[in-house]
Design a protein around this motif. Structure first.
Motif, PDB file in Angstrom:
ATOM      1  N   GLU A 128       0.768  -1.313  -0.203  1.00 23.16           N
ATOM      2  CA  GLU A 128      -0.107  -0.171   0.075  1.00 23.16           C
ATOM      3  C   GLU A 128       0.926   1.393  -0.023  1.00 23.16           C
ATOM      4  O   GLU A 128       0.407   2.383  -0.144  1.00 23.16           O
ATOM      5  CB  GLU A 128      -0.637   0.090   1.240  1.00 23.16           C
ATOM      6  CG  GLU A 128      -1.931  -1.137   1.202  1.00 23.16           C
ATOM      7  CD  GLU A 128      -2.787  -1.228   2.389  1.00 23.16           C
ATOM      8  OE1 GLU A 128      -2.805  -0.323   3.127  1.00 23.16           O
ATOM      9  OE2 GLU A 128      -3.517  -2.274   2.740  1.00 23.16           O
ATOM     10  N   TYR A 129       2.113   1.262   0.155  1.00 15.56           N
ATOM     11  CA  TYR A 129       2.981   2.273   0.190  1.00 15.56           C
ATOM     12  C   TYR A 129       4.101   2.449  -0.791  1.00 15.56           C
ATOM     13  O   TYR A 129       4.321   1.402  -1.438  1.00 15.56           O
ATOM     14  CB  TYR A 129       3.573   2.347   1.549  1.00 15.56           C
ATOM     15  CG  TYR A 129       2.696   2.333   2.707  1.00 15.56           C
ATOM     16  CD1 TYR A 129       2.512   3.695   3.526  1.00 15.56           C
ATOM     17  CD2 TYR A 129       2.062   1.433   3.275  1.00 15.56           C
ATOM     18  CE1 TYR A 129       1.357   3.888   4.332  1.00 15.56           C
ATOM     19  CE2 TYR A 129       1.173   1.745   4.695  1.00 15.56           C
ATOM     20  CZ  TYR A 129       0.787   3.060   4.770  1.00 15.56           C
ATOM     21  OH  TYR A 129      -0.220   2.901   5.893  1.00 15.56           O
ATOM     22  N   LYS A 133       9.869   3.200   0.732  1.00 17.70           N
ATOM     23  CA  LYS A 133       9.504   3.486   2.129  1.00 17.70           C
ATOM     24  C   LYS A 133       9.220   2.615   2.945  1.00 17.70           C
ATOM     25  O   LYS A 133       9.783   2.607   4.249  1.00 17.70           O
ATOM     26  CB  LYS A 133       8.333   4.720   1.914  1.00 17.70           C
ATOM     27  CG  LYS A 133       7.943   5.461   3.210  1.00 17.70           C
ATOM     28  CD  LYS A 133       8.971   6.401   3.579  1.00 17.70           C
ATOM     29  CE  LYS A 133       8.436   6.925   4.941  1.00 17.70           C
ATOM     30  NZ  LYS A 133       9.360   8.111   5.412  1.00 17.70           N
ATOM     31  N   TRP A 134       8.567   1.631   2.725  1.00 14.84           N
ATOM     32  CA  TRP A 134       8.147   0.582   3.371  1.00 14.84           C
ATOM     33  C   TRP A 134       9.140  -0.614   3.811  1.00 14.84           C
ATOM     34  O   TRP A 134       9.267  -0.690   4.936  1.00 14.84           O
ATOM     35  CB  TRP A 134       6.950  -0.490   2.566  1.00 14.84           C
ATOM     36  CG  TRP A 134       6.559  -1.497   3.357  1.00 14.84           C
ATOM     37  CD1 TRP A 134       7.133  -2.806   3.193  1.00 14.84           C
ATOM     38  CD2 TRP A 134       5.564  -1.670   4.128  1.00 14.84           C
ATOM     39  NE1 TRP A 134       6.466  -3.693   4.171  1.00 14.84           N
ATOM     40  CE2 TRP A 134       5.266  -2.822   4.844  1.00 14.84           C
ATOM     41  CE3 TRP A 134       4.507  -0.703   4.986  1.00 14.84           C
ATOM     42  CZ2 TRP A 134       4.472  -3.221   5.804  1.00 14.84           C
ATOM     43  CZ3 TRP A 134       3.719  -1.309   5.841  1.00 14.84           C
ATOM     44  CH2 TRP A 134       3.489  -2.619   6.453  1.00 14.84           C
ATOM     45  N   TRP A 311       8.658   7.505  10.340  1.00 11.72           N
ATOM     46  CA  TRP A 311       7.687   6.270  10.242  1.00 11.72           C
ATOM     47  C   TRP A 311       7.122   6.387  11.901  1.00 11.72           C
ATOM     48  O   TRP A 311       7.803   6.893  12.660  1.00 11.72           O
ATOM     49  CB  TRP A 311       8.584   5.082  10.274  1.00 11.72           C
ATOM     50  CG  TRP A 311       9.100   4.729   8.903  1.00 11.72           C
ATOM     51  CD1 TRP A 311       8.659   3.585   8.021  1.00 11.72           C
ATOM     52  CD2 TRP A 311      10.180   5.324   8.213  1.00 11.72           C
ATOM     53  NE1 TRP A 311       9.451   3.683   7.020  1.00 11.72           N
ATOM     54  CE2 TRP A 311      10.434   4.803   7.107  1.00 11.72           C
ATOM     55  CE3 TRP A 311      11.041   6.292   8.710  1.00 11.72           C
ATOM     56  CZ2 TRP A 311      11.247   5.197   6.041  1.00 11.72           C
ATOM     57  CZ3 TRP A 311      11.998   6.774   7.627  1.00 11.72           C
ATOM     58  CH2 TRP A 311      12.183   6.091   6.383  1.00 11.72           C
ATOM     59  N   THR A 332      -1.507   6.173  10.103  1.00 11.71           N
ATOM     60  CA  THR A 332      -0.720   6.059   8.893  1.00 11.71           C
ATOM     61  C   THR A 332      -1.655   5.786   7.455  1.00 11.71           C
ATOM     62  O   THR A 332      -1.063   5.291   6.698  1.00 11.71           O
ATOM     63  CB  THR A 332       0.376   5.298   8.911  1.00 11.71           C
ATOM     64  OG1 THR A 332       0.122   3.882   9.441  1.00 11.71           O
ATOM     65  CG2 THR A 332       1.608   5.710  10.066  1.00 11.71           C
ATOM     66  N   GLN A 337      -3.616  10.140   6.100  1.00 10.82           N
ATOM     67  CA  GLN A 337      -2.313  10.730   5.699  1.00 10.82           C
ATOM     68  C   GLN A 337      -2.929  12.102   4.509  1.00 10.82           C
ATOM     69  O   GLN A 337      -2.088  13.137   4.753  1.00 10.82           O
ATOM     70  CB  GLN A 337      -1.477   9.794   4.719  1.00 10.82           C
ATOM     71  CG  GLN A 337      -0.673   8.922   5.585  1.00 10.82           C
ATOM     72  CD  GLN A 337       0.552   8.415   4.640  1.00 10.82           C
ATOM     73  OE1 GLN A 337       0.764   8.408   3.548  1.00 10.82           O
ATOM     74  NE2 GLN A 337       1.330   7.496   5.193  1.00 10.82           N
ATOM     75  N   THR A 349       2.784   8.789   1.863  1.00 14.27           N
ATOM     76  CA  THR A 349       3.570   7.906   1.078  1.00 14.27           C
ATOM     77  C   THR A 349       2.777   6.700   0.790  1.00 14.27           C
ATOM     78  O   THR A 349       3.231   5.770   0.202  1.00 14.27           O
ATOM     79  CB  THR A 349       4.720   7.011   2.318  1.00 14.27           C
ATOM     80  OG1 THR A 349       4.259   6.812   3.420  1.00 14.27           O
ATOM     81  CG2 THR A 349       5.875   8.185   2.382  1.00 14.27           C
ATOM     82  N   ASN A 350       1.240   6.586   1.281  1.00 16.67           N
ATOM     83  CA  ASN A 350       0.525   5.825   1.046  1.00 16.67           C
ATOM     84  C   ASN A 350      -0.082   5.832  -0.543  1.00 16.67           C
ATOM     85  O   ASN A 350      -0.552   6.849  -0.952  1.00 16.67           O
ATOM     86  CB  ASN A 350      -0.674   5.587   1.871  1.00 16.67           C
ATOM     87  CG  ASN A 350      -1.672   4.854   1.787  1.00 16.67           C
ATOM     88  OD1 ASN A 350      -2.498   4.829   0.634  1.00 16.67           O
ATOM     89  ND2 ASN A 350      -1.977   3.792   2.474  1.00 16.67           N
TER      90      ASN A 350
END
Length: 431
Positions: A128-129, A133-134, A311, A332, A337, A349-350
């Motif tokens: 989902e991101y 980043k994840w 995070w 988050t 977001q 970032t999502n």
């Protein structure tokens, strides 16, 4: 602060850091403020720095769950990290949910067992991101220690009224066209200085951060976490560009996060700063309501870049890890977001949030109606992957930035400033 006092303070902090980073946390927090020792908590504490845009979101969470949420904010990142280190080491005042900036996160990866593994506590959100980043939220052992919040997609925040007084264009597209590259930005700064007698840019260190992350790749460490500051292409380009700016006299010499810097937004001490999306709320708060409509947002030289991002993590010593993880998951989410971005500017970032029409079409009234969703969201794809290393933040704040400020303030020649930076980088970056 004297050099001796500063070194003593750093030594003391290093000792505490070693305890936290080198020894697995255990036991419970006698000073926990959650108000309950088991089951559903009366209250959860969220620890953040700067502005995350959670003020309205936690009110809704309280209505939905019946759990009170306390937001504890620290304005400056250099004050935030020691606070977190001490709370983890002593167990006193530890929060239930803790925001970890990218540099701090990498340092805590040395001993990820200070943080709860979120994998069994939340649903699988791995697709989902933004993928990079994840993945950065994971420790080397696979432990998921952080849920992605924002990314610091870059732009330039500028005072259109001060640009007008200097005879420069004021409309955001025309301002962006002033500086297709860094040399053009410096030339614009020279024109501003000639017209006003003032520095256009707040500080050389904001430029250094922008250029370093724009180049990407290895910054202060290589992939094996060896210190390579003296060989890094990103560092060299940032350093050379920064020195060009100082030599051209385009900065106001206000140290970032200092009282003078905070006051400078309102007082017109400078007319521009390199502005990651999360900085919008800080610029607005520092500038005050009387400067609404005077600020605008333009593109950054080189078209893209990244500065920061965070995070949300849950301390292993927390009493209510399950509920804390649910709160982090809520804060988050895609919907949250977008809401946080609209309130204070941290860029989602999502992936669903980045595609959300409400985000894409959002304009910021304080910044002259700038289409900030489009401006910041459009530069996300151009962000270059970076390798930060375990003590990136310490090297940046305690080695590179002091050396650049020494050159900016005329306290050191270029060669001496560089030598001091490389020497301090080896000290600050050791682990």
């Amino acid at each position: 602060m004297s050099v001796i006092r500063r070194r003593n303070r750093l030594v003391a902090l290093a000792a505490v850091s070693a305890l936290v980073l080198g020894v697995a946390a255990c036991g419970s927090d006698d000073g926990d403020s959650s108000g309950s020792t088991g089951g559903k908590p009366d209250k959860l504490v969220v620890e953040t720095f700067g502005e995350f845009g959670y003020d309205e979101l936690v009110k809704q969470y309280e209505k939905d769950t019946g759990i009170k949420v306390e937001l504890r904010k620290t304005a400056q990142l250099n004050e935030y990290r020691p606070k977190i280190v001490r709370s983890l080491a002593t167990g006193k005042g530890i929060a239930d949910v803790v925001a970890l900036e990218e540099g701090i996160l990498n340092e805590f990866k040395i001993n990820p067992t200070n943080w709860a593994d979120l994998t069994p506590l939340v649903a699988d959100h791995s697709k989902e991101y933004l993928q990079w980043k994840w993945e950065l939220g994971k420790a080397a052992d696979g432990r998921l220690i952080g849920l992605p919040t924002d990314v610091g997609s870059l732009a330039v925040c500028y005072r259109s009224d001060l640009f007008k007084a200097a005879g420069l264009p004021t409309e955001r597209d025309a301002v962006t066209a002033l500086w297709p590259d860094w040399d053009a930005f410096i030339e614009t700064g020279k024109k501003y200085r000639a017209a006003t007698g003032k520095g256009m840019l707040d500080s050389v260190t904001t430029a250094a951060s922008a250029v370093t992350m724009q180049v990407g790749g290895d910054i202060f460490y290589d992939k094996d976490d060896n210190i390579v500051a003296d060989k890094s292409a990103a560092v060299k380009q940032a350093w050379d560009t920064s020195l060009k700016m100082v030599d051209a006299n385009i900065t106001a010499k206000t140290a970032t996060w200092s009282p003078e810097w905070s006051a400078g937004f309102k007082q017109g001490t400078f007319a521009a700063t390199f502005c990651p999306s999360w900085m919008l709320g800080i610029v607005q708060d520092n500038s005050g309501p009387e400067n609404k409509g005077k600020w605008d947002v333009a593109g950054v030289p080189g078209k893209s870049g990244n500065w920061g991002g965070s995070w949300l993590a849950v301390p292993e010593r927390g009493k209510h890890k399950t509920e804390a993880a649910k709160l982090a998951e809520y804060l988050t989410s895609a919907t949250s977001q977008v809401a946080a971005f609209k309130l204070k500017g941290p860029l989602p970032t999502n992936l669903e949030a980045l595609k959300n029409p409400e985000f894409q079409s959002y304009t910021n009234e304080y910044f002259s109606g700038a289409p900030t969703g489009k401006i910041f969201g459009g530069s996300v794809e151009g962000i270059q992957p970076v390798h930060l290393g375990p003590k990136h933040q310490a090297v940046k704040e305690q080695a590179m930035e002091p050396a650049l400020r020494a050159y900016e303030n005329g306290e050191a020649k270029a060669a001496a400033a560089w030598d001091q930076f490389i020497k301090d980088a080896a000290t600050q970056g050791a682990f």
